[in-house]
Design an enzyme around this catalytic site. Structure first.
Site, short mmCIF file in Angstrom:
data_model
loop_
_atom_site.label_atom_id
_atom_site.label_comp_id
_atom_site.label_asym_id
_atom_site.label_seq_id
_atom_site.Cartn_x
_atom_site.Cartn_y
_atom_site.Cartn_z
N LYS A 108 10.29 21.17 2.03
CA LYS A 108 8.92 20.76 2.34
C LYS A 108 8.90 19.27 2.69
O LYS A 108 9.47 18.46 1.97
CB LYS A 108 8.01 21.05 1.15
CG LYS A 108 6.55 20.73 1.40
CD LYS A 108 5.66 21.31 0.31
CE LYS A 108 4.20 20.96 0.51
NZ LYS A 108 3.67 21.32 1.83
N MET B 182 6.71 29.72 8.29
CA MET B 182 5.40 30.39 8.25
C MET B 182 5.10 31.09 9.57
O MET B 182 4.65 32.25 9.59
CB MET B 182 4.29 29.38 7.91
CG MET B 182 4.28 28.93 6.48
SD MET B 182 3.99 30.29 5.33
CE MET B 182 2.30 30.67 5.69
N ASN C 71 -4.34 26.52 1.67
CA ASN C 71 -3.51 27.59 1.12
C ASN C 71 -4.16 28.95 1.41
O ASN C 71 -5.35 29.12 1.15
CB ASN C 71 -3.36 27.39 -0.40
CG ASN C 71 -2.13 28.10 -0.93
OD1 ASN C 71 -1.97 29.29 -0.69
ND2 ASN C 71 -1.28 27.39 -1.64
N GLY D 58 8.95 28.76 13.01
CA GLY D 58 9.05 28.17 11.68
C GLY D 58 9.01 29.22 10.58
O GLY D 58 8.81 30.41 10.84
N HIS E 80 7.48 22.88 -5.26
CA HIS E 80 7.81 23.53 -3.98
C HIS E 80 9.30 23.51 -3.68
O HIS E 80 10.07 22.79 -4.30
CB HIS E 80 7.05 22.83 -2.84
CG HIS E 80 5.61 23.23 -2.74
ND1 HIS E 80 4.63 22.65 -3.52
CD2 HIS E 80 5.00 24.16 -1.98
CE1 HIS E 80 3.46 23.21 -3.23
NE2 HIS E 80 3.65 24.13 -2.30
N THR F 253 -1.29 24.30 8.72
CA THR F 253 -0.52 23.07 8.54
C THR F 253 -1.27 22.11 7.63
O THR F 253 -2.50 22.04 7.67
CB THR F 253 -0.28 22.39 9.92
OG1 THR F 253 0.16 23.38 10.83
CG2 THR F 253 0.75 21.28 9.82
#
Ligand code: NAD
Ligand SMILES: O=C(O)C1=N[C@H](C(=O)O)CCC1
Length: 250
Positions: A139, A13, A107, A11, A135, A77
């Protein structure tokens, strides 16, 4: 060397986390798994800490399975509710290893963690407060986990200060006033070109305070992820911890 496995490794991240672990002098990548891979491949024999960045619909199941498998977990997540957090606490109480840890951060960016902290400090001094999160349009969840966390912190600080409801004469609302989280209105913007941004607005008669945090690039989250991996691997944070502020001297 801290042996780190990444779940959600393909992914946006997760792929940054793989790179960050490979670049860290005190960590080494164990397994990099994504959807369809066998999570049971992760065991205490090959992994000290798992970093989990997947999607809100699967994260709880992954965390519960990993706790049962005897490894510590750092979770980025979003989508955590009180009920889900209670399920993690219950799993940790039955964990196979003494002192096992799960760490969850809405965060990992220092700018966002500080914005949240400053918002908590400011909250008792203002009649009105609203949160706007902005964002990238890929998302899947709204409002952001960070905005929910910020709104809850503001709500808690207002309650502790004995503040009542915020002034608001709205009589008709088709959704424009946003989602109310702990008494705080939260607004979500999705816009191509954005990454992860949050603005907290505070108002009194004749004055306004704006606190804003901008993550322009996902590399902004990586120092926080590595800090969490190190703290969890140290064994000093058994049980469930939520929020990177616990690892900073704020
Ligand atoms: N805490 C933070 O600082 C922070 C920062 C950015 C994003 N996030 C959150 O992290 C999460 C991931 O964001 P992203 O932008 O990387 O999303 P993404 O969609 O790019 O990545 C999610 C990855 O998880 C994988 N996946 C899905 N189901 C899986 C499963 N059952 N097992 C293993 N892997 C699975 C997907 O294939 C994908 O590769 C979101 O909830 C987002 O809000 C948190
Ligand atoms: O890009 C995302 O998705 C992000 N998710 C987290 C949230 O929902 O707060 C953190 C910021 C980036």
């Amino acid at each position: 060397m801290i042996r780190v496995s990444v779940v959600g490794a393909k992914g946006r991240m997760g792929s940054h986390v793989v790179e960050a672990v490979n670049g860290a002098a005190d960590a080494q990548l164990a397994l990099a798994l994504d959807a369809g891979d066998d999570l049971t491949a992760i065991t205490p024999d090959n992994t000290d800490v798992v970093v989990e960045f997947t999607v809100p619909s699967v994260s709880l199941g992954n965390v519960l399975a990993l706790v049962k498998q005897g490894v510590d977990v750092v979770v980025g997540t979003t989508g955590w509710t009180d009920d889900k957090l209670d399920q993690v606490r219950a799993a940790l109480a039955e964990a196979p290893r003494e002192g096992q840890s799960v760490f969850i951060a809405p965060n990992f960016a220092i700018s966002a963690v500080l914005a949240d902290h400053f918002a908590k400090v400011a909250a008792p001094y203002f009649e009105s407060a609203e949160v706007i999160e902005l964002h990238h349009p890929t998302k899947v969840d709204a409002p952001s986990g960070t905005a929910i966390h910020t709104a809850q912190a503001i709500g808690e600080a207002r309650r502790a200060a004995g503040l009542g409801d915020m002034p608001d004469a709205t009589e008709t609302d088709g959704g424009s006033r946003g989602q109310v989280v702990d008494g705080v209105h939260v607004h979500a913007v999705r816009l191509r070109g954005l990454n992860a941004h949050e603005e907290v607005l505070f108002g009194n008669a004749g004055e306004q305070l704006t606190i804003r945090a901008d993550s322009f690039d996902r590399i902004s989250f990586m120092p926080g992820v590595l800090l969490a991996v190190r703290k969890v691997a140290s064994g000093a944070f058994p049980g469930l911890t939520v929020g990177l502020d616990h690892f900073l001297d704020l």
